[in-house]
Design a protein around this motif. Structure first.
Motif, short mmCIF file in Angstrom:
data_model
loop_
_atom_site.label_atom_id
_atom_site.label_comp_id
_atom_site.label_asym_id
_atom_site.label_seq_id
_atom_site.Cartn_x
_atom_site.Cartn_y
_atom_site.Cartn_z
N LEU A 6 -62.37 46.43 44.74
CA LEU A 6 -62.21 45.00 45.03
C LEU A 6 -61.30 44.34 43.99
O LEU A 6 -60.38 43.59 44.34
CB LEU A 6 -63.58 44.31 45.07
N VAL A 7 -61.56 44.66 42.73
CA VAL A 7 -60.73 44.09 41.65
C VAL A 7 -59.26 44.45 41.89
O VAL A 7 -58.36 43.61 41.78
CB VAL A 7 -61.20 44.62 40.27
N LYS A 12 -53.76 42.73 43.55
CA LYS A 12 -52.50 42.90 44.27
C LYS A 12 -52.14 41.65 45.08
O LYS A 12 -50.97 41.41 45.37
CB LYS A 12 -52.58 44.11 45.20
N LEU A 13 -53.15 40.87 45.45
CA LEU A 13 -52.89 39.63 46.21
C LEU A 13 -52.62 38.45 45.28
O LEU A 13 -52.45 37.32 45.72
CB LEU A 13 -54.10 39.29 47.10
N GLY A 14 -52.67 38.72 43.99
CA GLY A 14 -52.42 37.66 43.02
C GLY A 14 -53.65 36.83 42.70
O GLY A 14 -53.56 35.73 42.16
N VAL A 15 -54.85 37.37 43.03
CA VAL A 15 -56.10 36.65 42.74
C VAL A 15 -56.68 37.20 41.43
O VAL A 15 -56.69 38.42 41.22
CB VAL A 15 -57.12 36.83 43.90
N PHE A 33 -71.50 35.16 53.83
CA PHE A 33 -70.56 36.19 54.26
C PHE A 33 -69.27 35.62 54.87
O PHE A 33 -68.47 36.35 55.41
CB PHE A 33 -71.25 37.11 55.27
N VAL A 34 -69.15 34.28 54.80
CA VAL A 34 -67.96 33.62 55.35
C VAL A 34 -67.16 33.08 54.17
O VAL A 34 -67.69 32.32 53.35
CB VAL A 34 -68.40 32.46 56.28
N PHE A 35 -65.89 33.48 54.09
CA PHE A 35 -65.10 33.12 52.91
C PHE A 35 -64.96 31.60 52.73
O PHE A 35 -64.97 31.10 51.62
CB PHE A 35 -63.72 33.79 52.98
N GLU A 51 -57.65 35.91 55.40
CA GLU A 51 -56.55 36.58 56.10
C GLU A 51 -56.55 38.10 55.86
O GLU A 51 -56.05 38.87 56.67
CB GLU A 51 -55.20 36.01 55.62
N ASN A 52 -57.12 38.53 54.74
CA ASN A 52 -57.01 39.95 54.37
C ASN A 52 -58.29 40.78 54.50
O ASN A 52 -58.22 42.00 54.53
CB ASN A 52 -56.51 40.06 52.93
N PHE A 53 -59.44 40.10 54.55
CA PHE A 53 -60.70 40.86 54.54
C PHE A 53 -61.66 40.37 55.61
O PHE A 53 -61.56 39.23 56.08
CB PHE A 53 -61.42 40.73 53.19
N SER A 54 -62.62 41.25 55.92
CA SER A 54 -63.74 40.81 56.76
C SER A 54 -65.00 41.45 56.21
O SER A 54 -64.94 42.47 55.53
CB SER A 54 -63.52 41.22 58.22
N VAL A 55 -66.13 40.82 56.49
CA VAL A 55 -67.41 41.40 56.08
C VAL A 55 -68.08 41.92 57.35
O VAL A 55 -68.49 41.13 58.21
CB VAL A 55 -68.31 40.33 55.40
#
Ligand code: SF4
Length: 334
Positions: A6-7, A12-15, A33-35, A51-55
């Motif tokens: 995750l890190v 890589k996404l700049g977070v 579970f909702v961003f 935009e990049n992940f889902s749970v």
């Protein structure tokens, strides 16, 4: 994802790295579970995460709560429409999650509803972990123990099972003690040895269910591939390496494996091992096979104890809600 994965992906996404801790806090501690609802993360980053992940949280199709012992059984639907079962039960006062590792099961044990329904696919590590999160979110209980004992043979989905364990024991996620996790297997010797080399010291439970290969072949087709001797040899090595007591599961079936000679033979097989035997009278509703009389059940246990083997009779939890593995799913498939 593991913490490290995750890190890496958010970096890589700049977070920033510390956002990983915040995300995991929302998922594992607050069960959000909702961003969009992760309010201590900036709007811009929340959008990026969305935009990049889902749970992949499984959806509850059926939930049954036992009026006898509060055991709760869930039938979940996965993202691809397949269904699996998980059970929340209370063991010595602690919430325990019994989770699945496969959709269906290729082992085909004669007494198991899941085995009779065939094999569909392995679960991903995410689908395994998310059962625990879904149970906690619904029940508001903190799961303290996890048993890999639901649908499927965990050691036939080795990589994903191992990854799910490494995720669940990480201090940034559930921070579960490894000794609170049990892998229950029908016994795949090379995988037991591989597990011994992981340095994890998980609890190991072997579903033996018979004291001779001749009888075991009849109820566990895979026994034709791995003999009792090979399985117990691997279990001995596991026990030596982990210094953990191995649990032996033994389903008692009337006039099949409940004879005095079976008990004596089982005691001989296990002699010298640090083991505990769980005797489980069979559930006739699921199997059509009959449960021994109470006298026979007690006698079997006493014979083991007389031969120096620790044993206890375990009665099925949630008997009024079809808590045995595979029952709810089968009902849903028909
Ligand atoms: S008892 Fe376990 S290993 Fe056997 S068929 Fe059922 S799920 Fe598979």
């Amino acid at each position: 994802m593991t913490y490290e994965e995750l890190v890496e992906v958010i970096r890589k996404l700049g977070v920033e790295r510390y956002r990983a801790d915040q995300i995991l806090d929302w998922l594992y501690k607050k069960h959000v579970f909702v961003f969009e609802e992760m309010t201590n993360i900036s709007k811009q980053h929340r959008q990026l995460l969305k935009e990049n992940f889902s749970v992949p949280l499984p959806q509850i199709i059926t939930k049954r709560v036992s009026s006898l012992d509060s055991t709760t059984k869930y039938l979940y639907q996965l993202e691809d429409g397949n269904t699996i079962e998980s059970v929340l039960l209370f063991h010595e006062g602690y919430a325990t999650a019994c989770i699945s590792t496969q959709v269906g099961c290729p082992v085909k044990c004669a007494f198991c509803a899941t085995g009779q329904s065939g094999f569909v696919r392995n679960l991903s590590a995410a689908e395994i972990v998310s059962q625990v999160l879904a149970i906690e979110a619904d029940s508001k209980q903190t799961v303290r123990n996890i048993v890999y004992m639901g649908m499927g043979e965990p050691l036939l989905n080795y990589e994903n099972v191992l990854k799910s364990i490494r995720i669940l024991i990480h201090e940034r996620t559930k921070n579960l003690g490894v000794r609170r996790i049990t892998i229950s297997t029908v016994g795949i010797p090379d995988k037991i040895l591989q597990l011994a080399g992981e340095g994890l010291d998980l609890n190991l439970a072997i579903s033996l269910h018979a004291a001779s290969d001749e009888k075991r072949d009849k109820i566990i087709p895979m026994n034709k591939k791995y003999s009792i001797e090979e399985i117990l040899h691997a279990a001995r090595l596991y026990q030596e390496k982990s210094d953990r007591r191995v649990t032996i599961e033994y389903i008692l079936i009337k006039e099949f494996n409940d004879f005095d000679e079976d008990a004596r033979r089982l005691a001989r097989l296990l002699s010298g091992m640090k083991v505990f035997v769980n005797l489980i009278p069979i559930n006739p509703v699921v199997t059509g096979l009959e449960k021994p009389t109470q006298w026979k059940i007690n006698r079997f246990k006493e014979l083991l104890i007389d031969h120096g083997i620790e044993a206890e009779v375990r009665y099925e939890k949630g008997a009024d809600i079809e808590a045995a593995c595979g029952q709810l799913r089968i009902r849903n498939l028909h």
